[in-house]
Design a protein around this motif. Structure first.
Motif, PDB file in Angstrom:
ATOM      1  N   UNK A   2     -15.998 -18.711  20.153  1.00 11.13           N
ATOM      2  CA  UNK A   2     -17.054 -18.969  19.180  1.00 11.13           C
ATOM      3  C   UNK A   2     -16.977 -20.430  18.728  1.00 11.13           C
ATOM      4  N   UNK A   3     -17.982 -21.198  19.101  1.00 13.90           N
ATOM      5  CA  UNK A   3     -18.001 -22.636  18.797  1.00 13.90           C
ATOM      6  C   UNK A   3     -17.962 -22.879  17.297  1.00 13.90           C
ATOM      7  N   UNK A   4     -18.707 -22.096  16.544  1.00 12.03           N
ATOM      8  CA  UNK A   4     -18.725 -22.267  15.093  1.00 12.03           C
ATOM      9  C   UNK A   4     -17.328 -22.106  14.504  1.00 12.03           C
ATOM     10  N   UNK A   5     -16.609 -21.102  14.961  1.00 12.51           N
ATOM     11  CA  UNK A   5     -15.243 -20.871  14.476  1.00 12.51           C
ATOM     12  C   UNK A   5     -14.330 -22.032  14.866  1.00 12.51           C
ATOM     13  N   UNK A   6     -14.472 -22.505  16.082  1.00  9.61           N
ATOM     14  CA  UNK A   6     -13.652 -23.634  16.534  1.00  9.61           C
ATOM     15  C   UNK A   6     -13.900 -24.856  15.651  1.00  9.61           C
ATOM     16  N   UNK A   7     -15.158 -25.163  15.402  1.00  7.61           N
ATOM     17  CA  UNK A   7     -15.494 -26.328  14.575  1.00  7.61           C
ATOM     18  C   UNK A   7     -14.935 -26.147  13.165  1.00  7.61           C
ATOM     19  N   UNK A   8     -15.156 -24.978  12.574  1.00  6.16           N
ATOM     20  CA  UNK A   8     -14.657 -24.746  11.217  1.00  6.16           C
ATOM     21  C   UNK A   8     -13.132 -24.829  11.158  1.00  6.16           C
ATOM     22  N   UNK A   9     -12.451 -24.292  12.172  1.00  5.32           N
ATOM     23  CA  UNK A   9     -10.987 -24.368  12.216  1.00  5.32           C
ATOM     24  C   UNK A   9     -10.510 -25.820  12.310  1.00  5.32           C
TER      25      UNK A   9
END
Length: 76
Positions: A2-9
């Motif tokens: 999940x790109x969104x999760x990667x960015x937020x992490x």
């Protein structure tokens, strides 16, 4: 992935949009699967690949501010 999760992490880990963005693009250079999924994520969310990371960050911060603004309005 999940790109969104990667960015937020990455944002939480580095505490800086610039550093998180650099790390994200470095990882993408090393991982063709991530690169492909990022392209799909950009298409799905109407982002341009070149500016998607920053656009997402700014939109996310704006939503975050709106949440706190609405909580402040409730307190008044």
């Amino acid at each position: 992935m999940d790109i969104t999760t990667i960015i937020n992490d990455l944002l939480r880990e580095f505490g800086s949009i610039d550093i998180a963005e650099s790390e994200f693009y470095r990882r993408m250079d090393d991982d063709p699967q991530l690169k492909m999924e990022f392209k799909e994520w950009c298409d799905e969310n109407s982002y341009r690949e070149r500016t998607a990371f920053l656009e997402y960050c700014h939109e996310s911060l704006s939503r975050h501010d709106e949440i706190f603004d609405s909580l402040s309005d409730y307190d008044e």
